[in-house]
Design a protein around this motif. Sequence first.
Motif, PDB file in Angstrom:
ATOM      1  N   THR A 271       0.832  -1.204   0.000  1.00  0.00           N
ATOM      2  CA  THR A 271       0.000   0.000   0.000  1.00  0.00           C
ATOM      3  C   THR A 271       0.869   1.257   0.000  1.00  0.00           C
ATOM      4  O   THR A 271       0.585   2.222  -0.721  1.00  0.00           O
ATOM      5  N   LEU A 272       1.939   1.255   0.811  1.00  0.00           N
ATOM      6  CA  LEU A 272       2.842   2.417   0.837  1.00  0.00           C
ATOM      7  C   LEU A 272       3.374   2.716  -0.557  1.00  0.00           C
ATOM      8  O   LEU A 272       3.499   3.874  -0.953  1.00  0.00           O
ATOM      9  N   SER A 273       3.708   1.643  -1.304  1.00  0.00           N
ATOM     10  CA  SER A 273       4.210   1.837  -2.663  1.00  0.00           C
ATOM     11  C   SER A 273       3.181   2.588  -3.505  1.00  0.00           C
ATOM     12  O   SER A 273       3.494   3.560  -4.191  1.00  0.00           O
ATOM     13  N   ARG A 274       1.914   2.149  -3.406  1.00  0.00           N
ATOM     14  CA  ARG A 274       0.878   2.805  -4.220  1.00  0.00           C
ATOM     15  C   ARG A 274       0.655   4.247  -3.780  1.00  0.00           C
ATOM     16  O   ARG A 274       0.519   5.150  -4.598  1.00  0.00           O
ATOM     17  N   LEU A 275       0.643   4.480  -2.435  1.00  0.00           N
ATOM     18  CA  LEU A 275       0.413   5.850  -1.945  1.00  0.00           C
ATOM     19  C   LEU A 275       1.560   6.770  -2.363  1.00  0.00           C
ATOM     20  O   LEU A 275       1.357   7.934  -2.682  1.00  0.00           O
ATOM     21  N   ARG A 276       2.770   6.220  -2.374  1.00  0.00           N
ATOM     22  CA  ARG A 276       3.935   7.035  -2.717  1.00  0.00           C
ATOM     23  C   ARG A 276       3.850   7.494  -4.176  1.00  0.00           C
ATOM     24  O   ARG A 276       4.223   8.609  -4.510  1.00  0.00           O
TER      25      ARG A 276
END
Length: 714
Positions: free
Chosen positions: A189-194
Amino acid sequence: MSATFDTVVMVDWSGAGDRGATPRADAIWAGVARDGQADAPVYLRSRAAAEAWLAEVVPAERAVGRRVLLGFDFPFAYPAGTARRITGHDDPRLLWDWFAAAFDALADGEGRFDIAARLNGLFTGDEGPFWFNGLKRDLPGLGKGKPPRQADWPPERRLVETRAPGSFACWQMGGAGAVGSQAMTGMATLSRLRHLWPEAAIWPFDPVGDSPLVIAEVWPSLLSDAVTRRMAEDASLPGAGREGRPIKDAVQVAVLSEALSALCVDGRIDAAFAAAEGTDLAEEGWILGVGVEPELRAAAQPRLRNDCFALPSGVSWTPVDEALTLLRDRLTCVVGTETVPVGAAAGRILAQPHVAARSNPPAANAAVDGYGFAHAALGDAPHRLPLTRGRAAAGGPLEHALPRGEAVRILTGALLPEGVDTVVLEEDTRLEDGAVVFDGAVKPGANTRRAGEDVSVGEVALEGGHALRPPDLALLSALGLAEARVRRRLRVGVLSTGDELAAPGATQDPARTYDANRPMLLALAERWGHAAIDLGHVPDDRAALAHRLDTAGADVILTSGGASAGDEDHVSALLRETGSLTAWRIALKPGRPLALGMWRGMPVFGLPGNPVAAFVCALVFGRPALSVLAGGPWPETRGFVVPAAFEKRKKPGRREYLRARLAPDGRVEVFRSEGSGRISGLSWAEGLVELGDGAAEIRPGDPVTFLPYGLFGL
Ligand code: AMP
Ligand code: MG
């Protein structure tokens, strides 16, 4: 770096799948706080729902110019060396991308356990550092138990985890408390939010700078005490489960977001970012709050807003009702809870609803002394029923069932024996040859009490916020409750100010005024059920006053004197320094300005020095305010309308309170002087006559509102 945030969003992550529409504990919960106040927690049934919610909420905050701190409670990185094994790089941000791609590439029916099993292949040993296969099917490389550690594996824990007692290592993929699954799904999820928000700084991997959105790892267990307290105290918490029990994850996000937001309000959030340590920071990350636990816990205490006494600007004289509404809206309970024996609970405020442990009465019983029988067995009057042997008394039930057509001697409170549904009053009968004889109609069920006819088991007997009076102790006891969960007593510090004040009994110097307010205010606070603290007398000296407030050990302070705007009005001056003072010019007689403000998170009520004004302001404003701070209700004081025994002309624009008492003829008379120096009038009186804000011309016999002192809890 100067970090402060207008909005704090906390997300309690979950590695599990879609949890459905009904709020559940093991799902994702999100909390939003602004200015130290949390909104109701938000239930998010799945990770997709959480990402969609964030994609809406975060830009909406930013659109109105609010800087956002977004926290997630999963590890943002693995122990040093792990990322390099997987991606060839130390940077966890590349690992996040790797996980996002790995989840995308999974075949149908595969999930995080398959990824963990695959990753274990990169490490020496039969299995690998990841463990706990939560699936029904076997996975080569991912066992059910914890494998023996190999020397060349990365460390078990990150540095920050060694600083956070009770935290779990991220290798464990399942089981109570495990974070391994959350870490993997969260990192994807962090990857997508970034990529969705390139301007976001994900701390500590990106420099925070003045990024409008900072994302950080958090851990709600740092505030477990505050969470436990909040769960016990606040039965109205949103997110309550089916049995009305607050859901811990929901409470956690509320408490954590509120505490971090409170740190922002107080300008102390910088310290949390500065507390990260270690050479592996860029590889392992850090949990925001580790290193500043005491500050964080202090920020999680119940608090009032620093501006809670602000008045709308431009108002010259505030009507009494408007001032009261402001107080009512802005004050909240500031005390925790404790358990006390019911016998010692008089005057205490219930912290939660109290539920009957059994019914009252627990079983059907007799309401009078008399004779019991089965109503259906009665023929026509007069009735003659042979008496059975034995008797039924309270605490001494009949040992056998009553034969049909007979009667039994029964006493008040006795359980109705089997075969008895009706009782005839002893006075309505006579005894003849071992039978009871009576005339007239007796209704079925007469003179009996049904089980639970008063209160049935499980019913709420008294609500939270109720102040216990003597009959309430009877009720709780009758329902089988030996203890009550109550609010800790509100500590009310009472302080007098003024160089002119002397202790009664001191040398008679006409230039000195005896301190009359302090004993009065201390006694009022005690009468209202609070713990009064005598803070003595402070001369007109700002430093001395500040010191006394700092060492007060109180939840709230009542001062008298020095509340105006004059040179010697040091209470006002001091509170003005903290930026929180509001001089309330209230359209009230007697009463000059009230100085209301916050001193380091503690509300201060600066009452007028004049004892008559101090008394009236304490009753009108102090009493309801203290009640709410103590966790009690906002008391409404409705007076009695009685004919006046006096004449009075009143100008419009302010409310007036006259010292008054009932005359023998039932009319209300007022003290001979309205002079505010006439303290004797307070003792002469038995209450106050309240004259509304408008003009009035009162003639003897006209109806006026009388408020006996008793209505103010005196
Ligand atoms: P101040 O509000 O300080 O201007 O005081 C107004 C009047 O109340 C002055 O006459 C003070 O001397 C008097 N006063 C202030 N504090 C007290 C007290 N604790 N007891 C009796 N009179 C007081
Ligand atoms: Mg003074």
